[in-house]
Write an enzyme that holds these catalytic residues in place. Structure first.
Site, PDB file in Angstrom:
ATOM      1  N   GLU A  61     -26.097 -11.195 -10.322  1.00 14.00           N
ATOM      2  CA  GLU A  61     -27.635 -11.095 -10.793  1.00 14.00           C
ATOM      3  C   GLU A  61     -28.226 -12.527 -10.074  1.00 14.00           C
ATOM      4  O   GLU A  61     -29.545 -12.080  -9.785  1.00 14.00           O
ATOM      5  CB  GLU A  61     -27.573 -11.951 -12.338  1.00 14.00           C
ATOM      6  CG  GLU A  61     -26.861 -10.971 -13.194  1.00 14.00           C
ATOM      7  CD  GLU A  61     -25.339 -11.281 -13.509  1.00 14.00           C
ATOM      8  OE1 GLU A  61     -24.565 -11.347 -12.444  1.00 14.00           O
ATOM      9  OE2 GLU A  61     -24.883 -11.408 -14.651  1.00 14.00           O
ATOM     10  N   TRP A 180       2.951  12.845   9.557  1.00 16.00           N
ATOM     11  CA  TRP A 180       2.231  12.610   8.182  1.00 16.00           C
ATOM     12  C   TRP A 180       2.284  13.939   7.471  1.00 16.00           C
ATOM     13  O   TRP A 180       2.331  14.903   7.982  1.00 16.00           O
ATOM     14  CB  TRP A 180       0.771  12.226   8.706  1.00 16.00           C
ATOM     15  CG  TRP A 180       0.522  11.140   9.557  1.00 16.00           C
ATOM     16  CD1 TRP A 180       0.162  10.934  10.907  1.00 16.00           C
ATOM     17  CD2 TRP A 180       0.254   9.840   9.123  1.00 16.00           C
ATOM     18  NE1 TRP A 180       0.013   9.610  11.400  1.00 16.00           N
ATOM     19  CE2 TRP A 180       0.087   8.949  10.146  1.00 16.00           C
ATOM     20  CE3 TRP A 180       0.608   9.014   7.974  1.00 16.00           C
ATOM     21  CZ2 TRP A 180       0.193   7.528  10.180  1.00 16.00           C
ATOM     22  CZ3 TRP A 180       0.705   7.646   7.575  1.00 16.00           C
ATOM     23  CH2 TRP A 180       0.445   6.960   8.802  1.00 16.00           C
ATOM     24  N   ASP A 210       9.036   2.667   7.628  1.00 14.56           N
ATOM     25  CA  ASP A 210       7.739   2.816   8.259  1.00 14.56           C
ATOM     26  C   ASP A 210       7.072   1.902   8.920  1.00 14.56           C
ATOM     27  O   ASP A 210       6.024   1.827   9.509  1.00 14.56           O
ATOM     28  CB  ASP A 210       6.912   3.371   7.317  1.00 14.56           C
ATOM     29  CG  ASP A 210       7.374   4.861   6.637  1.00 14.56           C
ATOM     30  OD1 ASP A 210       8.358   5.424   7.258  1.00 14.56           O
ATOM     31  OD2 ASP A 210       6.968   5.156   5.540  1.00 14.56           O
ATOM     32  N   ARG A 217      -8.128   0.630   8.140  1.00 18.35           N
ATOM     33  CA  ARG A 217      -8.672   1.023   9.516  1.00 18.35           C
ATOM     34  C   ARG A 217      -9.751   2.208   9.446  1.00 18.35           C
ATOM     35  O   ARG A 217      -9.517   3.044   9.521  1.00 18.35           O
ATOM     36  CB  ARG A 217      -7.283   1.663  10.229  1.00 18.35           C
ATOM     37  CG  ARG A 217      -6.256   1.007  10.408  1.00 18.35           C
ATOM     38  CD  ARG A 217      -5.128   1.514  11.355  1.00 18.35           C
ATOM     39  NE  ARG A 217      -4.442   2.458  10.722  1.00 18.35           N
ATOM     40  CZ  ARG A 217      -3.179   2.162  10.046  1.00 18.35           C
ATOM     41  NH1 ARG A 217      -3.049   0.744   9.721  1.00 18.35           N
ATOM     42  NH2 ARG A 217      -2.504   3.280   9.541  1.00 18.35           N
ATOM     43  N   GLY A 263       7.954   3.384  -1.560  1.00 16.37           N
ATOM     44  CA  GLY A 263       8.025   4.941  -1.700  1.00 16.37           C
ATOM     45  C   GLY A 263       8.407   5.064  -2.942  1.00 16.37           C
ATOM     46  O   GLY A 263       7.966   4.395  -4.131  1.00 16.37           O
TER      47      GLY A 263
HETATM   48  N1  LIG Z   1       4.529  10.325   1.029  1.00 13.44           N
HETATM   49  C1  LIG Z   1       4.266   8.900   0.757  1.00 13.44           C
HETATM   50  O1  LIG Z   1       3.280   8.755  -0.055  1.00 13.44           O
HETATM   51  C2  LIG Z   1       5.312   7.636   1.092  1.00 13.44           C
HETATM   52  C3  LIG Z   1       4.683   6.446   0.804  1.00 13.44           C
HETATM   53  C4  LIG Z   1       5.537   5.461   1.017  1.00 13.44           C
HETATM   54  C5  LIG Z   1       6.836   5.645   1.279  1.00 13.44           C
HETATM   55  N2  LIG Z   1       7.204   7.015   1.703  1.00 13.44           N
HETATM   56  C6  LIG Z   1       8.651   7.236   2.279  1.00 13.44           C
HETATM   57  O2  LIG Z   1       9.544   6.847   1.145  1.00 13.44           O
HETATM   58  C7  LIG Z   1      10.836   6.392   1.738  1.00 13.44           C
HETATM   59  C8  LIG Z   1      11.014   5.184   1.136  1.00 13.44           C
HETATM   60  O3  LIG Z   1      11.230   5.382  -0.244  1.00 13.44           O
HETATM   61  P1  LIG Z   1      12.396   4.437  -1.128  1.00 13.44           P
HETATM   62  O4  LIG Z   1      12.466   4.937  -2.530  1.00 13.44           O
HETATM   63  O5  LIG Z   1      13.875   4.682  -0.031  1.00 13.44           O
HETATM   64  O6  LIG Z   1      12.039   2.927  -0.770  1.00 13.44           O
HETATM   65  P2  LIG Z   1      10.872   2.014  -1.561  1.00 13.44           P
HETATM   66  O7  LIG Z   1      10.790   2.575  -2.905  1.00 13.44           O
HETATM   67  O8  LIG Z   1      10.073   1.828  -0.265  1.00 13.44           O
HETATM   68  O9  LIG Z   1      11.982   0.758  -1.579  1.00 13.44           O
HETATM   69  C9  LIG Z   1      12.925   0.465  -2.349  1.00 13.44           C
HETATM   70  C10 LIG Z   1      13.419  -0.919  -2.545  1.00 13.44           C
HETATM   71  O10 LIG Z   1      12.458  -1.543  -3.476  1.00 13.44           O
HETATM   72  C11 LIG Z   1      12.789  -2.621  -4.074  1.00 13.44           C
HETATM   73  N3  LIG Z   1      12.881  -2.309  -5.440  1.00 13.44           N
HETATM   74  C12 LIG Z   1      12.833  -1.164  -6.140  1.00 13.44           C
HETATM   75  N4  LIG Z   1      12.875  -1.253  -7.409  1.00 13.44           N
HETATM   76  C13 LIG Z   1      12.936  -2.592  -7.782  1.00 13.44           C
HETATM   77  C14 LIG Z   1      12.695  -3.217  -8.861  1.00 13.44           C
HETATM   78  N5  LIG Z   1      12.696  -3.050 -10.005  1.00 13.44           N
HETATM   79  N6  LIG Z   1      12.618  -4.791  -8.992  1.00 13.44           N
HETATM   80  C15 LIG Z   1      12.940  -5.188  -7.529  1.00 13.44           C
HETATM   81  N7  LIG Z   1      12.742  -4.451  -6.506  1.00 13.44           N
HETATM   82  C16 LIG Z   1      12.731  -3.249  -6.301  1.00 13.44           C
HETATM   83  C17 LIG Z   1      14.558  -2.574  -3.594  1.00 13.44           C
HETATM   84  O11 LIG Z   1      14.463  -3.465  -2.466  1.00 13.44           O
HETATM   85  P3  LIG Z   1      15.707  -4.576  -2.238  1.00 13.44           P
HETATM   86  O12 LIG Z   1      16.865  -3.588  -1.850  1.00 13.44           O
HETATM   87  O13 LIG Z   1      15.336  -5.280  -0.797  1.00 13.44           O
HETATM   88  O14 LIG Z   1      16.121  -5.263  -3.432  1.00 13.44           O
HETATM   89  C18 LIG Z   1      14.692  -0.996  -3.272  1.00 13.44           C
HETATM   90  O15 LIG Z   1      15.740  -0.924  -2.309  1.00 13.44           O
HETATM   91  C19 LIG Z   1      10.508   6.526   3.249  1.00 13.44           C
HETATM   92  O16 LIG Z   1      11.266   7.371   3.989  1.00 13.44           O
HETATM   93  C20 LIG Z   1       9.010   6.441   3.422  1.00 13.44           C
HETATM   94  O17 LIG Z   1       8.756   7.030   4.617  1.00 13.44           O
HETATM   95  C21 LIG Z   1       6.450   8.014   1.712  1.00 13.44           C
END
Ligand SMILES: NC(=O)c1ccc[n+]([C@@H]2O[C@H](COP(=O)([O-])OP(=O)(O)OC[C@H]3O[C@@H](n4cnc5c(N)ncnc54)[C@H](OP(=O)(O)O)[C@@H]3O)[C@@H](O)[C@H]2O)c1
Length: 331
Positions: A61, A180, A210, A217, A263
């Site tokens: 405002e 991607w 990643d 960007r 992820g």
């Molecule tokens: N297409 C998409 O939209 C997209 C987006 C992002 C990622 N990705 C892909 O997804 C994959 C990674 O996924 P991901 O499931 O392996 O890993 P993530 O979800 O990125 O990370 C998992 C980690 O998050 C932490 N975590 C999870 N739940 C938790 C909670 N309740 N409290 C505290 N910490 C918690 C833990 O870390 P700590 O072990 O360190 O405790 C766990 O090991 C990769 O391949 C990536 O390229 C795809």
């Protein structure tokens, strides 16, 4: 000043829509203040426009009134939120500035739930002889200020979960490759969404796989730098703030709008905690087959439990990808 053209209800809705659109220019940067938009209109012309500036000051405002100058006398001010009535060391109240500027009528989207204002702004304007209309475009105003309202009512940020999947619901190949899945237009849209959030979060697995930069960007948005949160039970990495749970992330100070970018582990943890308010589902016309599922366990007790939770509020094509936006249905 000359004769003022009478304003119809349609005009009110139209000008309020414009004020709400303006408010979104500040979204993601105004915490702890709400992102508000304001317009000063006189005789069918806009003579002042404002939106809340970074860190919350000056208010929308104040910016709009300054632009309008003396022409504000007798004009109508549209604002998406009730003007503030509480004195702050950071500036005068908007209510006082509106009265001083000689505004004849104030049209308000939403009443301010902040107990320091909560109706007092309206009462002060009316006591000064200003005509006040409230609730114009209230639903749109509510959606435009979701972060602030969530902070006020629930004590936490408004949380958006972004997922980019194949048609068969995969977010990566089984070897972890995920770049991607979606095309350029969808990824550019994702960058605009980043710019609208105070903080972006990924899980440790995504950081390791990643090394995402999580910056914005896009031309014109270079100065946007959302805070970077890392969900981990372990320690932080340079440049990231470690958060030990979805609850800690959502309560993080200075974060009213939080975007979770994955992820699967991080996304599932937020869904399990019922902390996702909005879902951005970018879907590419590709099949991956064996690969990583978008989600793991999200704590569903039964299929019946899964129904009725999500309402689609938008769908559009972005290049050859589809974007669907859902909101969590809450009582
Ligand atoms: N297409 C998409 O939209 C997209 C987006 C992002 C990622 N990705 C892909 O997804 C994959 C990674 O996924 P991901 O499931 O392996 O890993 P993530 O979800 O990125 O990370 C998992 C980690 O998050 C932490 N975590 C999870 N739940 C938790 C909670 N309740 N409290 C505290 N910490 C918690 C833990 O870390 P700590 O072990 O360190 O405790 C766990 O090991 C990769 O391949 C990536 O390229 C795809």
């Amino acid at each position: 000043m000359g004769h003022l053209t009478p304003i119809s209800k349609d005009d009110d809705a139209r000008w309020m829509g414009a004020a709400i659109s303006l408010s979104q220019r500040g979204r993601g940067r105004t915490a702890p203040n709400p992102c508000v938009g304001a317009m000063v209109v006189r005789d069918g012309s806009v003579i002042g426009r404002g939106w809340t500036r970074p860190h919350g000051r000056p208010h929308a405002e104040a910016v709009a009134l300054e632009q309008a100058g003396d022409a504000a006398r007798g004009a109508t001010l549209y604002t998406s939120l009730e003007p503030c009535a509480h004195v702050s060391p950071r500036g005068p109240t908007c209510t006082a500035s509106i009265i001083e500027a000689g505004i004849a009528r104030v049209v308000i989207g939403l009443r301010d739930p902040d107990p320091r204002t909560d109706g007092q702004g309206i009462a002060m304007l009316e006591a000064a002889g200003i005509a006040v209309s409230t609730g114009i475009g209230a639903n749109e105003a509510r959606r435009a200020m979701q972060g602030f309202l969530s902070r006020q009512h629930l004590g936490r940020a408004h949380v958006t979960l972004k997922l980019a999947t194949s048609l068969d619901g995969r977010i990566a190949r089984s070897d972890g490759e995920s770049r991607w899945i979606t095309g350029e237009a969808a990824r550019a849209h994702g960058h605009v969404e980043r710019a609208r959030h105070d903080a972006i979060l990924v899980g440790r697995g995504t950081l390791d796989a990643d090394t995402p930069r999580l910056n914005v960007r896009l031309q014109g948005f270079e100065d946007r730098a959302p805070m970077r949160l890392l969900l981990t039970r372990g320690t932080a990495t340079a440049g990231w703030t470690a958060v030990a749970s979805p609850e800690v992330a959502a309560a993080h100070p200075g974060v009213d709008h939080l975007m979770v970018e994955g992820g699967a582990g991080a996304a599932s943890a937020f869904l399990n905690a019922d902390l996702v308010d909005r879902l951005l589902l970018y879907r590419a016309p590709i099949l991956i087959g064996e690969g990583r599922a978008a989600l793991g366990d999200i704590g569903l007790a039964s299929l019946a439990d899964a129904h009725g939770r999500w309402r689609r509020v938008d769908t559009r094509m972005l290049g050859s990808d589809t974007l669907e936006v859902y909101e969590r249905v809450r009582d």
